[in-house]
Motif scaffolding. Sequence first.
Motif, short mmCIF file in Angstrom:
data_model
loop_
_atom_site.label_atom_id
_atom_site.label_comp_id
_atom_site.label_asym_id
_atom_site.label_seq_id
_atom_site.Cartn_x
_atom_site.Cartn_y
_atom_site.Cartn_z
N SER A 90 0.84 -1.19 0.00
CA SER A 90 0.00 0.00 0.00
C SER A 90 0.87 1.24 0.00
O SER A 90 1.93 1.27 0.63
CB SER A 90 -0.93 0.02 1.21
N SER A 107 -2.63 5.16 13.42
CA SER A 107 -2.82 5.30 11.98
C SER A 107 -2.63 3.94 11.32
O SER A 107 -1.93 3.07 11.83
CB SER A 107 -1.84 6.32 11.41
N ASP A 157 -1.04 2.87 8.75
CA ASP A 157 0.29 2.44 8.34
C ASP A 157 1.04 1.79 9.51
O ASP A 157 1.78 0.82 9.33
CB ASP A 157 1.10 3.60 7.78
N GLU A 201 2.22 -1.98 9.71
CA GLU A 201 3.64 -2.18 10.00
C GLU A 201 3.85 -3.18 11.13
O GLU A 201 4.78 -4.00 11.10
CB GLU A 201 4.26 -0.84 10.37
N ALA A 206 7.89 -0.18 7.16
CA ALA A 206 7.18 0.97 6.61
C ALA A 206 8.19 2.05 6.26
O ALA A 206 9.17 2.25 6.97
CB ALA A 206 6.16 1.51 7.61
N ARG A 233 8.24 6.20 5.41
CA ARG A 233 7.43 7.41 5.49
C ARG A 233 8.25 8.58 4.97
O ARG A 233 9.38 8.79 5.39
CB ARG A 233 6.98 7.64 6.93
N SER A 276 0.95 10.13 10.58
CA SER A 276 1.29 8.78 11.02
C SER A 276 1.66 8.79 12.50
O SER A 276 2.51 9.57 12.92
CB SER A 276 2.46 8.24 10.20
N VAL A 298 4.74 -1.12 2.91
CA VAL A 298 3.92 0.01 3.37
C VAL A 298 4.69 1.30 3.16
O VAL A 298 5.83 1.44 3.63
CB VAL A 298 3.55 -0.14 4.86
N VAL A 344 4.08 5.70 3.21
CA VAL A 344 3.25 6.87 3.43
C VAL A 344 3.99 8.09 2.90
O VAL A 344 5.18 8.28 3.20
CB VAL A 344 2.93 7.08 4.93
#
Length: 507
Positions: A51, A145, A147, A151, A167, A169, A176, A323, A325
């Motif tokens: 995602s 969040s 994510d 995670e 993850a 970011r 997040s 993952v 973000v």
Amino acid sequence: MKKNKQQIKDRFTSRRQFLAGAGTFLTLPPLLSLMPRTVAAQVGAQKKVRSVIYAGFLGIDQHQLVLTANPGFTTHPGSVYTNYKQLNTISGQFSRMIDSSFVGMYPHMNIIKGLSLCGGQYQGHNNSILSGTHSGGRTPIYGKSIDVIMEQSANVYPAVDNVPYKALRIGGDAFSFDRVGGTAINSSYLQGDTALFNKVFAGLTGGPVIVPQQQQTNSKLVVDQVYNDLKSLEGSTKLSGEDRTILNRFIAGIYDVQKKVQATNSGTSKTCSKPTLPLDANATGNSYQFPFDPGWGVQSTSVVFDNYIEMIRLAFECDLTRVVVIQNSIWSDLPVSPTSSGGLHHECASSELAADRHQWGLKKMLKLAQNLQATSDPQGGTLLDNSTILFTNELGAWTTSHNVFSLPAVMFGGGGGLFKTGYYVDYSQLNRPNWKGVGFTPGRPYKQLLQSIMSSMGVPKSEYMQFGDGNGFGEFKEDISQFNKSDPGVFSAYRNEHNDLLPFLVS
């Protein structure tokens, strides 16, 4: 009744044909497009699904993103306020933000209208967009969040999967967050393509890394299971000689298929080595002024984002993360004014200018989707088939009411088979246009979209339900208390389904 030789022969021919057909069927992979979406999600949970969430600041006026007129919707039966239209049946430019460059991706995307945060106790900006909450001002007071949930989930990252970065970011520092001892703890972010490059590809300095295209640590091949079952059946004392001959032939066919599958899987791997990219940002600078502080040395924000896109694609292909973000306050290559740190705050307060700046980021996600669609997934299909990209924002209306009751959402990808794609879906409560004269129409709980994304990644409902206000994931209140107006029953229609997945797109 005693059978003659011809009848016996016919019986054997029919059985042989049946077994041969069954053997062909048993070797087929799961056909997710022919399954109910919830079944596809269970199958998809055995895959590596990814995602990407792109969350922006400072709002998009809804009419700049979606159609202003009803295009002749079909109503989805059994779901309140759920209407849809195939994107490829809508002629002309969709909206100011969705122009002709998106048409080629229509079969792989969804545009969603009418998703609302149902906290209802705060008007204005919202740092809790990725946790589906809205009460308590900008600071999140419920849950985590999504994510962070993904995670930390053993269903997204089984212990046998050695994925180095759970993850990644990029950009900001607000949307997040984890929760420790009841306190929201903001996640750390990477800023700039150099920082992301050094993080993601640090482990590839010693030479190429071989990543298997298919991992079978969790289950045997279907043909393997069938082969063993058939060998057990072969030893039955009740099996006649004729049937034993037929069964032996069938077992031999299954064995041949098994060997072919194993031969195909062996040796098919992806060699991942450190890529060469035209990195544009230095590793240091004023974090609040990224990328326009001179210390970053950024010549083109567009190049920085294109590098992000390529690194995300490579990270997914090599299974370095699942993952991502992106929290964006950049929006374009140049600031709007010398005091701007990205160019979308009050300097961009007009509806048209804000939409054009947001379109810059949306088109970057379009490019990421196109690149993932052009890349074969080692598991089959494309990377986009087994990914979800969400473009969203913390406000649904920027220049009017600062509301969170029709939040923007554009999605790309099938989420491993969970999501239908190719649709414009309106979840607005069409019987409440311009609610109480404040310029918006409330709709379905936005958290159902977040729950659907988590489900596509393999997070079970029992897991995400614990991260919220005590009534499920995120926050759900039936009333609105906004703009000095109140309504006790705006979201009552969703009382029994707000913890479910999105109707139609996941049905």
